[in-house]
Design an enzyme around this catalytic site. Structure first.
Site, PDB file in Angstrom:
ATOM      1  N   HIS A  29     -27.881  52.345  22.618  1.00 57.79           N
ATOM      2  CA  HIS A  29     -28.445  53.690  22.552  1.00 57.79           C
ATOM      3  C   HIS A  29     -27.459  54.598  21.823  1.00 57.79           C
ATOM      4  O   HIS A  29     -27.818  55.282  20.888  1.00 57.79           O
ATOM      5  CB  HIS A  29     -28.769  54.217  23.951  1.00 57.79           C
ATOM      6  CG  HIS A  29     -29.519  55.525  23.932  1.00 57.79           C
ATOM      7  ND1 HIS A  29     -30.130  56.057  25.010  1.00 57.79           N
ATOM      8  CD2 HIS A  29     -29.740  56.406  22.929  1.00 57.79           C
ATOM      9  CE1 HIS A  29     -30.719  57.208  24.687  1.00 57.79           C
ATOM     10  NE2 HIS A  29     -30.486  57.439  23.428  1.00 57.79           N
ATOM     11  N   GLU A  78     -28.047  60.575  16.620  1.00 54.68           N
ATOM     12  CA  GLU A  78     -26.850  60.107  17.322  1.00 54.68           C
ATOM     13  C   GLU A  78     -25.575  60.611  16.631  1.00 54.68           C
ATOM     14  O   GLU A  78     -24.613  61.001  17.288  1.00 54.68           O
ATOM     15  CB  GLU A  78     -26.846  58.575  17.426  1.00 54.68           C
ATOM     16  CG  GLU A  78     -27.911  58.033  18.377  1.00 54.68           C
ATOM     17  CD  GLU A  78     -27.718  58.477  19.833  1.00 54.68           C
ATOM     18  OE1 GLU A  78     -26.589  58.440  20.337  1.00 54.68           O
ATOM     19  OE2 GLU A  78     -28.718  58.883  20.461  1.00 54.68           O
ATOM     20  N   HIS A  82     -23.566  63.280  18.763  1.00 56.09           N
ATOM     21  CA  HIS A  82     -22.405  62.665  19.423  1.00 56.09           C
ATOM     22  C   HIS A  82     -21.286  62.263  18.453  1.00 56.09           C
ATOM     23  O   HIS A  82     -20.117  62.409  18.757  1.00 56.09           O
ATOM     24  CB  HIS A  82     -22.842  61.412  20.190  1.00 56.09           C
ATOM     25  CG  HIS A  82     -23.934  61.677  21.178  1.00 56.09           C
ATOM     26  ND1 HIS A  82     -23.734  62.380  22.343  1.00 56.09           N
ATOM     27  CD2 HIS A  82     -25.251  61.339  21.176  1.00 56.09           C
ATOM     28  CE1 HIS A  82     -24.879  62.458  23.025  1.00 56.09           C
ATOM     29  NE2 HIS A  82     -25.815  61.837  22.331  1.00 56.09           N
TER      30      HIS A  82
END
Ligand SMILES: *[C@@H]1O[C@H](CO)[C@@H](O)[C@H](O)[C@H]1NC(C)=O
Ligand SMILES: *[C@@H]1O[C@H](CO)[C@@H](O)[C@H](O)[C@H]1NC(C)=O
Ligand SMILES: *[C@@H]1O[C@H](CO)[C@@H](O)[C@H](O)[C@H]1NC(C)=O
Ligand SMILES: *[C@@H]1O[C@H](CO)[C@@H](O)[C@H](O)[C@H]1NC(C)=O
Length: 199
Positions: A29, A78, A82
């Protein structure tokens, strides 16, 4: 300033919303610092930077949650949410480094061993949390965080959905302590369903 990284693996069959033929192996993920989101809004995702990683990205980091979005969008999300925060660490300070290091950690952790340890997905199999934890803890020497979808109305079992490993800034594995978002930490007393097929 963040202090640790979570490498989240999800079980495609459980998390898939409208996907088709989800992979029957744990996929990535993301790699998430414990603090901060969208740390650099001017550092845009550029898929060309990771073109050398494309076959591993497609195989191990597909978007199994939203099949309608294209996979580039999942990686973009992503990275922007992050990756731009993780990038304060020199070993993660480019898109190429962030995605390739994540793939490397994923291979290192390799949840494929669960199968060999006898923890297999199935349509009628239920596990005790203690059994899953024991296998994971024995193998890794640390305890990852195990998350489930809570039981549906009228059902008893929760469904295994996500396994998160925590790493120090030196990329050493550490025991997960803090709960985090989305799914909830599996309830130790309920049976665990590890599905082989989408409901
Ligand atoms: C944000 O990203 C841009 C584009 O890569 C870069 O020039 C800038 O130095 C970054 N800012 C910080 C604070 O890292
Ligand atoms: C994307 O990355 C490639 C390869 O590093 C580079 O040549 C290209 O200019 C970048 N595109 C943008 C829009 O930054
Ligand atoms: C996929 O998403 C990216 C990022 O939003 C976009 O640039 C690209 O055009 C999309 N590709 C397709 C085939 O829709
Ligand atoms: C775990 O499940 C049991 C049985 O349904 C329930 O009594 C208990 O409150 C649950 N624990 C947590 C932490 O949700």
């Amino acid at each position: 300033e963040w202090s640790k990284l979570y490498l989240a693996h999800h079980w495609p069959v459980t998390v898939c919303k409208d996907c088709q033929d989800p992979p029957e192996y744990w996929t990535i993920h993301g790699l998430w610092p414990d603090k901060g989101e969208e740390c650099n809004r001017t550092w845009h995702f550029n898929v060309t930077e990771i073109k050398d990683l494309m076959s591993d990205m497609r195989r191990y980091w597909p978007d199994v949650i939203h099949s309608s979005l294209n996979r580039t969008q999942f990686w973009k999300h992503e990275w922007e949410k992050h990756g731009t925060c993780a990038a304060t660490l020199p070993i993660l300070n480019s898109q190429k480094k962030y995605f390739s290091k994540t793939l490397e950690l994923y291979q290192l952790v390799n949840l494929g061993f669960l199968l060999k340890a006898g923890i297999k997905p199935g349509s009628t199999t239920y596990y005790q949390m203690a059994a899953i934890k024991e296998v994971l803890t024995e193998f890794y020497g640390i305890t990852p965080k195990i998350q489930c979808l809570p039981p549906e109305e009228g059902e008893e079992a929760q469904t295994l959905g996500c396994i998160e490993f925590s790493f120090t800034k030196e990329l050493e594995l550490r025991t997960c302590t803090e709960p985090k978002e989305e799914l909830s930490v599996c309830n130790d007393t309920l049976p665990v369903y590890y599905p082989s097929q989408v409901k």
